[in-house]
Motif scaffolding. Structure first.
Motif, PDB file in Angstrom:
ATOM      1  N   TYR A   9       0.881  -1.159   0.000  1.00 49.87           N
ATOM      2  CA  TYR A   9       0.000   0.000   0.000  1.00 49.87           C
ATOM      3  C   TYR A   9       0.918   1.207   0.000  1.00 49.87           C
ATOM      4  CZ  TYR A   9      -3.262   3.650   1.061  1.00 49.87           C
ATOM      5  OH  TYR A   9      -4.011   4.815   0.975  1.00 49.87           O
ATOM      6  N   HIS A  44       4.081   7.042  -2.534  1.00 44.33           N
ATOM      7  CA  HIS A  44       5.021   6.312  -3.374  1.00 44.33           C
ATOM      8  C   HIS A  44       6.354   5.966  -2.715  1.00 44.33           C
ATOM      9  CE1 HIS A  44       2.944   7.248  -7.477  1.00 44.33           C
ATOM     10  NE2 HIS A  44       2.065   7.093  -6.501  1.00 44.33           N
ATOM     11  N   GLN A  60      -0.750  -3.872  -5.634  1.00 39.44           N
ATOM     12  CA  GLN A  60      -1.210  -3.000  -4.563  1.00 39.44           C
ATOM     13  C   GLN A  60      -2.537  -3.516  -4.027  1.00 39.44           C
ATOM     14  OE1 GLN A  60      -1.921   1.036  -5.989  1.00 39.44           O
ATOM     15  NE2 GLN A  60      -2.200   0.269  -8.060  1.00 39.44           N
ATOM     16  N   GLU A  75      -7.745   0.232  -2.360  1.00 42.68           N
ATOM     17  CA  GLU A  75      -7.844   1.473  -1.586  1.00 42.68           C
ATOM     18  C   GLU A  75      -9.174   1.484  -0.828  1.00 42.68           C
ATOM     19  OE1 GLU A  75      -7.033   4.009   0.382  1.00 42.68           O
ATOM     20  OE2 GLU A  75      -5.607   4.614  -1.196  1.00 42.68           O
ATOM     21  N   LYS A  97      -2.150   6.653  -8.121  1.00 43.19           N
ATOM     22  CA  LYS A  97      -1.594   5.373  -7.717  1.00 43.19           C
ATOM     23  C   LYS A  97      -0.586   4.875  -8.754  1.00 43.19           C
ATOM     24  CE  LYS A  97      -4.036   4.697  -3.977  1.00 43.19           C
ATOM     25  NZ  LYS A  97      -3.367   4.712  -2.655  1.00 43.19           N
TER      26      LYS A  97
END
Length: 204
Positions: free
Chosen positions: A10, A14, A38, A41, A56
């Protein structure tokens, strides 16, 4: 067949993604197939905009069923108050079906982190994540002090025996240093070697 490791992250700003790219390099250098995912969200687009979160990274969103396909996992976890953020917890909480069938037992996992400060809980985040691995029968692979930069006290360096890490500052302004990136790559390589050795010994 080459061993397969999923790097599951997650990342809001970044920092974790940048470490994940180095982890991937290390895994691939060890001869392991590595892919970054990932977790879904949980925050709304409106809230992410208020938090000034950038778009993202361009990596796929993992599903719980994807976990069955890998031999091991490296989880990239930004710390929230000394433990994992809601997004990681929500994903792991959804693995009950895999737990009941024992689908992840005997696989391997490791962890790497980001925190705002040097004392922001990288190690306690590892402790509180290991409970999930234990319940699944996943074998936790600590990093140890496998990279000499972890002994360097001349500057701020994230990471510990539990995994690579970066320190971001409260506003996210500090980016992973070269030493932190090198530590992440070493972790990937070492983890890959563990997986590869196991696969060779088991005949899989």
């Amino acid at each position: 067949m080459a061993a397969k490791v999923y790097i599951i992250i997650y990342t809001m700003y970044h920092h974790i993604y940048k470490l994940a790219l180095e982890v991937q390099k290390g895994l691939e250098a060890s001869g392991v197939e590595a892919k970054i995912f990932q977790v879904p969200e949980t925050l709304s687009e409106e809230l992410l905009e208020k938090l000034h979160a950038p778009p993202k990274p361009d990596v796929p969103v993992i599903t719980v069923d994807d976990l069955k396909e890998a031999d091991g996992f490296l989880f990239g976890i930004p710390t929230r108050f000394g433990t994992m953020p809601a997004q990681i917890k929500s994903f792991l909480d959804a693995t009950g079906g895999l737990w009941s069938s024992g689908a992840l037992a005997g696989k391997f996992a490791g962890t790497f982190f980001s925190t705002a400060s040097q004392h922001g809980g990288q190690e306690t985040t590892a402790f509180t994540t290991v409970t999930y691995f234990a319940h699944h029968g996943i074998i936790y692979v600590p990093f140890g002090f496998a990279n000499a930069h972890l002994f360097d006290n001349s500057e701020v360096i994230g990471g510990s025996a539990y995994g690579a890490g970066t320190v971001t500052n409260g506003d996210g302004s500090r980016q992973p240093s070269e030493k932190e990136l090198e530590i992440a790559q070493t972790q990937g390589k070492n983890f890959g070697n563990v997986i590869k050795t196991y696969k060779a010994g088991s005949g899989n």
